[in-house]
Design an enzyme around this catalytic site. Structure first.
Site, PDB file in Angstrom:
ATOM      1  N   LYS A  13       0.831  -1.215   0.000  1.00 53.43           N
ATOM      2  CA  LYS A  13       0.000   0.000   0.000  1.00 53.43           C
ATOM      3  C   LYS A  13       0.865   1.265   0.000  1.00 53.43           C
ATOM      4  CE  LYS A  13      -2.060  -1.167   3.862  1.00 53.43           C
ATOM      5  NZ  LYS A  13      -1.368  -2.437   4.146  1.00 53.43           N
ATOM      6  N   ARG A  88      -9.665   0.534   8.820  1.00 53.07           N
ATOM      7  CA  ARG A  88      -9.230  -0.827   9.149  1.00 53.07           C
ATOM      8  C   ARG A  88     -10.286  -1.590   9.920  1.00 53.07           C
ATOM      9  NH1 ARG A  88      -3.262   0.197   9.050  1.00 53.07           N
ATOM     10  NH2 ARG A  88      -2.115  -1.665   9.588  1.00 53.07           N
ATOM     11  N   ARG A 127      11.689  -4.909   4.869  1.00 48.83           N
ATOM     12  CA  ARG A 127      11.315  -3.512   4.574  1.00 48.83           C
ATOM     13  C   ARG A 127      12.189  -2.511   5.335  1.00 48.83           C
ATOM     14  NH1 ARG A 127       5.178  -1.928   5.327  1.00 48.83           N
ATOM     15  NH2 ARG A 127       5.395  -2.907   7.366  1.00 48.83           N
ATOM     16  N   ARG A 161      11.180  -0.576  11.083  1.00 48.80           N
ATOM     17  CA  ARG A 161      10.134  -0.406  12.086  1.00 48.80           C
ATOM     18  C   ARG A 161      10.248  -1.435  13.202  1.00 48.80           C
ATOM     19  NH1 ARG A 161       4.705   0.001   8.546  1.00 48.80           N
ATOM     20  NH2 ARG A 161       3.925  -1.070  10.407  1.00 48.80           N
ATOM     21  N   ARG A 172      -0.432  -8.969  13.508  1.00 49.18           N
ATOM     22  CA  ARG A 172      -1.010  -7.938  12.636  1.00 49.18           C
ATOM     23  C   ARG A 172      -1.847  -8.576  11.519  1.00 49.18           C
ATOM     24  NH1 ARG A 172       4.450  -5.183  11.383  1.00 49.18           N
ATOM     25  NH2 ARG A 172       3.312  -3.995   9.820  1.00 49.18           N
TER      26      ARG A 172
HETATM   27  P1  ADP Z   1       2.229  -1.847   3.231  1.00 47.02           P
HETATM   28  O1  ADP Z   1       2.252  -0.334   3.158  1.00 47.02           O
HETATM   29  O2  ADP Z   1       1.013  -2.442   2.559  1.00 47.02           O
HETATM   30  O3  ADP Z   1       2.411  -2.378   4.631  1.00 47.02           O
HETATM   31  P2  ADP Z   1       4.773  -1.639   1.772  1.00 47.02           P
HETATM   32  O4  ADP Z   1       4.385  -0.808   0.605  1.00 47.02           O
HETATM   33  O5  ADP Z   1       5.558  -0.977   2.854  1.00 47.02           O
HETATM   34  O6  ADP Z   1       3.472  -2.391   2.392  1.00 47.02           O
HETATM   35  O7  ADP Z   1       5.573  -2.901   1.217  1.00 47.02           O
HETATM   36  C1  ADP Z   1       6.191  -3.830   2.100  1.00 47.02           C
HETATM   37  C2  ADP Z   1       7.574  -4.195   1.565  1.00 47.02           C
HETATM   38  O8  ADP Z   1       7.409  -4.988   0.376  1.00 47.02           O
HETATM   39  C3  ADP Z   1       8.422  -2.995   1.177  1.00 47.02           C
HETATM   40  O9  ADP Z   1       9.767  -3.243   1.578  1.00 47.02           O
HETATM   41  C4  ADP Z   1       8.286  -2.901  -0.353  1.00 47.02           C
HETATM   42  O10 ADP Z   1       9.492  -2.421  -0.957  1.00 47.02           O
HETATM   43  C5  ADP Z   1       8.019  -4.359  -0.744  1.00 47.02           C
HETATM   44  N1  ADP Z   1       7.045  -4.479  -1.839  1.00 47.02           N
HETATM   45  C6  ADP Z   1       5.981  -3.657  -2.084  1.00 47.02           C
HETATM   46  N2  ADP Z   1       5.297  -4.093  -3.163  1.00 47.02           N
HETATM   47  C7  ADP Z   1       5.918  -5.231  -3.597  1.00 47.02           C
HETATM   48  C8  ADP Z   1       5.695  -6.144  -4.686  1.00 47.02           C
HETATM   49  N3  ADP Z   1       4.669  -5.982  -5.515  1.00 47.02           N
HETATM   50  N4  ADP Z   1       6.559  -7.175  -4.825  1.00 47.02           N
HETATM   51  C9  ADP Z   1       7.592  -7.335  -3.973  1.00 47.02           C
HETATM   52  N5  ADP Z   1       7.887  -6.514  -2.938  1.00 47.02           N
HETATM   53  C10 ADP Z   1       7.042  -5.468  -2.734  1.00 47.02           C
HETATM   54  P1  AMP Z   2       0.806   0.324   9.273  1.00 42.60           P
HETATM   55  O1  AMP Z   2       1.897   1.347   9.154  1.00 42.60           O
HETATM   56  O2  AMP Z   2      -0.396   0.638   8.410  1.00 42.60           O
HETATM   57  O3  AMP Z   2       1.310  -1.084   9.079  1.00 42.60           O
HETATM   58  O4  AMP Z   2       0.282   0.431  10.770  1.00 42.60           O
HETATM   59  C1  AMP Z   2       1.132   0.166  11.870  1.00 42.60           C
HETATM   60  C2  AMP Z   2       0.300   0.013  13.132  1.00 42.60           C
HETATM   61  O5  AMP Z   2      -0.375   1.261  13.426  1.00 42.60           O
HETATM   62  C3  AMP Z   2      -0.836  -1.025  13.082  1.00 42.60           C
HETATM   63  O6  AMP Z   2      -0.372  -2.336  13.369  1.00 42.60           O
HETATM   64  C4  AMP Z   2      -1.791  -0.489  14.140  1.00 42.60           C
HETATM   65  O7  AMP Z   2      -1.328  -0.763  15.467  1.00 42.60           O
HETATM   66  C5  AMP Z   2      -1.682   1.013  13.943  1.00 42.60           C
HETATM   67  N1  AMP Z   2      -2.655   1.521  12.943  1.00 42.60           N
HETATM   68  C6  AMP Z   2      -2.369   2.111  11.748  1.00 42.60           C
HETATM   69  N2  AMP Z   2      -3.510   2.459  11.113  1.00 42.60           N
HETATM   70  C7  AMP Z   2      -4.534   2.084  11.928  1.00 42.60           C
HETATM   71  C8  AMP Z   2      -5.950   2.146  11.828  1.00 42.60           C
HETATM   72  N3  AMP Z   2      -6.563   2.673  10.751  1.00 42.60           N
HETATM   73  N4  AMP Z   2      -6.687   1.651  12.862  1.00 42.60           N
HETATM   74  C9  AMP Z   2      -6.102   1.131  13.949  1.00 42.60           C
HETATM   75  N5  AMP Z   2      -4.769   1.011  14.102  1.00 42.60           N
HETATM   76  C10 AMP Z   2      -3.983   1.496  13.101  1.00 42.60           C
END
Ligand code: ADP
Ligand code: AMP
Length: 216
Positions: A13, A88, A127, A161, A172
């Site tokens: 995302k 969410r 990541r 993170r 999660r």
């Molecule tokens: P989210 O925001 O949904 O938690 P991220 O965009 O941070 O996910 O992506 C998680 C990790 O996977 C990052 O390190 C990113 O570079 C990698 N990634 C994102 N999209 C893809 C994909 N289509 N294929 C492989 N790796 C990906």
């Molecule tokens: P994310 O960066 O989206 O992976 O979110 C990291 C953490 O933040 C999650 O595991 C939750 O603890 C909290 N969080 C982020 N967005 C939300 C949401 N919309 N509702 C509740 N918790 C959230």
């Protein structure tokens, strides 16, 4: 353009939101990023959210709805926004509906990023992001062009993170399946759900998002 990117942690995302920001000039609203900033700044919200985030649980609806309600009022949201990690829960989705209706705004689309659970742990544990500009990278899937230097800003410091470890990821993912996946039928019924194959490579996913938005 007002979009929701919906998918499990690690689905891509944030990666796709950064590209949509560049393509459409709209704001990326990541509740996860905003909560991490609040934790780092030690605000009251940050103090309430910290332990919950470390445990892989969801922060309370009232906190995140309040954050988004304030954020969408800001100038950079005038042309639209991409919601990344919000809503969410069904309660958050309903609060968003009400918030948009009060402003006579509509969502253009909810994009579901479909990724197998088995792929997510590797994505999340690999990541990292640029400490200066937040650009996202991955140990294997998306490396900077010059090792150790951010492509976007030239920064040389990177962050990982605290919650990106295998144990917390499992919790999660559980939270996603129990509390967030019910949003899929919710938006399907409203006719706003579009799906892309999040298992494809990053450029391919960007192409699919562009195609579904242009077709929809
Ligand atoms: P989210 O925001 O949904 O938690 P991220 O965009 O941070 O996910 O992506 C998680 C990790 O996977 C990052 O390190 C990113 O570079 C990698 N990634 C994102 N999209 C893809 C994909 N289509 N294929 C492989 N790796 C990906
Ligand atoms: P994310 O960066 O989206 O992976 O979110 C990291 C953490 O933040 C999650 O595991 C939750 O603890 C909290 N969080 C982020 N967005 C939300 C949401 N919309 N509702 C509740 N918790 C959230």
């Amino acid at each position: 353009m007002r979009l929701i990117l919906l998918g499990p942690p690690g689905a891509g995302k944030g990666t796709q939101a950064q590209r949509l920001v560049d393509r459409y000039g709209i704001a990326q609203l990541s509740t996860g990023d905003m909560l991490r900033a609040a934790v780092a700044a030690g605000t009251e919200v940050g103090l309430r959210a910290k332990a919950v985030m470390e445990a892989g649980d969801l922060v309370s609806d009232d906190i995140v709805v309040g954050i988004i309600a304030d954020r969408v009022e800001q100038d950079d949201c005038q042309n639209g926004f991409i919601l990344d990690g919000f809503p969410r829960t069904l309660a958050q989705a309903e609060a968003l509906e009400q918030m948009l209706a009060e402003k006579s705004l509509q969502l253009n689309a909810v994009i579901e990023m479909q990724v197998d659970d088995a792929a997510l742990i590797g994505r999340i544990t690999g990541r990292y992001t640029c400490a200066a500009c937040g650009a996202g990278y991955h140990d294997r899937n998306l490396q900077p062009k010059v090792a150790g230097i951010c492509d976007k800003c030239g920064g040389a410091d990177f962050n990982r993170r605290a919650d990106d470890n295998a144990e917390t990821v499992a919790l999660r993912l559980n939270a996603y399946h129990e509390q967030t996946a019910p949003l899929l039928p919710f938006y399907q019924k409203k006719g706003s759900l579009l799906a892309v194959d999040g298992m494809a490579d990053i450029d391919e996913v960007s192409g699919q998002i562009k195609a579904v938005l242009e077709a929809g």
